[in-house]
Scaffold this active site. Structure first.
Site, mmCIF file in Angstrom:
data_model
loop_
_atom_site.group_PDB
_atom_site.id
_atom_site.type_symbol
_atom_site.label_atom_id
_atom_site.label_comp_id
_atom_site.label_asym_id
_atom_site.label_seq_id
_atom_site.Cartn_x
_atom_site.Cartn_y
_atom_site.Cartn_z
ATOM 1 N N HIS A 66 -8.608 8.041 2.347
ATOM 2 C CA HIS A 66 -7.973 9.360 2.419
ATOM 3 C C HIS A 66 -9.003 10.435 2.157
ATOM 4 O O HIS A 66 -9.913 10.261 1.346
ATOM 5 C CB HIS A 66 -6.803 9.484 1.436
ATOM 6 N N CYS A 71 0.837 -1.202 0.000
ATOM 7 C CA CYS A 71 0.000 0.000 0.000
ATOM 8 C C CYS A 71 0.878 1.260 0.000
ATOM 9 O O CYS A 71 1.692 1.469 0.903
ATOM 10 C CB CYS A 71 -0.921 0.004 1.219
HETATM 11 P P1 AMP Z 1 -7.637 9.256 -5.224
HETATM 12 O O1 AMP Z 1 -7.387 9.311 -6.713
HETATM 13 O O2 AMP Z 1 -8.887 9.907 -4.752
HETATM 14 O O3 AMP Z 1 -7.498 7.823 -4.718
HETATM 15 O O4 AMP Z 1 -6.494 10.101 -4.552
HETATM 16 C C1 AMP Z 1 -5.163 9.667 -4.507
HETATM 17 C C2 AMP Z 1 -4.313 10.891 -4.458
HETATM 18 O O5 AMP Z 1 -3.028 10.508 -4.045
HETATM 19 C C3 AMP Z 1 -4.168 11.609 -5.808
HETATM 20 O O6 AMP Z 1 -4.669 12.935 -5.698
HETATM 21 C C4 AMP Z 1 -2.668 11.572 -6.070
HETATM 22 O O7 AMP Z 1 -2.182 12.748 -6.677
HETATM 23 C C5 AMP Z 1 -2.111 11.369 -4.675
HETATM 24 N N1 AMP Z 1 -0.802 10.740 -4.618
HETATM 25 C C6 AMP Z 1 -0.400 9.638 -5.286
HETATM 26 N N2 AMP Z 1 0.869 9.341 -4.951
HETATM 27 C C7 AMP Z 1 1.267 10.283 -4.058
HETATM 28 C C8 AMP Z 1 2.482 10.528 -3.349
HETATM 29 N N3 AMP Z 1 3.562 9.731 -3.469
HETATM 30 N N4 AMP Z 1 2.551 11.595 -2.509
HETATM 31 C C9 AMP Z 1 1.476 12.417 -2.386
HETATM 32 N N5 AMP Z 1 0.302 12.226 -3.011
HETATM 33 C C10 AMP Z 1 0.198 11.176 -3.845
HETATM 34 ZN ZN ZN Z 2 -2.517 1.375 3.557
#
Ligand code: AMP
Ligand code: ZN
Length: 113
Positions: free
Chosen positions: A99, A4
């Site tokens: 999240h 994850c």
């Molecule tokens: P969701 O698409 O609602 O599942 O949101 C996932 C979020 O995680 C997206 O807005 C991505 O830009 C963000 N995300 C993915 N990888 C990272 C990372 N390494 N650091 C910070 N945010 C991330």
């Molecule tokens: Zn997790």
């Protein structure tokens, strides 16, 4: 969970820009911001999504929203911000660890896409 992304961020195995941390939640800036202020608040417990919130873990959600109210004040968002959680691929969930997106700093249209 071993595979994850957000559990790895909590563990410090993948770098992130931390906004806030306590024993139950971790907050960090989104890597692909959709607003001038865009951070994520996640429970340290691995919960795959909003559809898995129940009586055993629901107190975390109230705590996350308290933290969001505190952080947005500290970041100067005033009272204008949006909290979003995408649940399931059709709703745009790409990381299967619960999240809350917090977006602020611009006019936010409604309805979302
Ligand atoms: P969701 O698409 O609602 O599942 O949101 C996932 C979020 O995680 C997206 O807005 C991505 O830009 C963000 N995300 C993915 N990888 C990272 C990372 N390494 N650091 C910070 N945010 C991330
Ligand atoms: Zn997790």
């Amino acid at each position: 969970m071993d595979d994850c992304l957000f559990c790895k961020i909590i563990a410090g195995e993948i770098p992130s820009k931390k906004v806030y941390e306590d024993d139950r939640v971790y907050a960090f800036y989104d890597i692909d911001p959709q607003a001038p202020i865009h951070f994520l608040v996640i429970p340290k417990q691995h919960i795959t999504g909003a559809n898995k919130i129940d009586a055993t873990n629901g107190d975390l959600v109230g705590h996350a929203f308290q933290v969001i109210a505190q952080i947005t004040k500290e970041l100067g968002c005033g009272d204008d911000y949006r909290v979003v959680t995408n649940c399931g691929p059709k709703a745009g969930q790409s990381v299967n660890h619960l999240h809350f997106h917090v977006l602020a700093g611009r006019e936010l249209g409604w309805p979302p896409g």
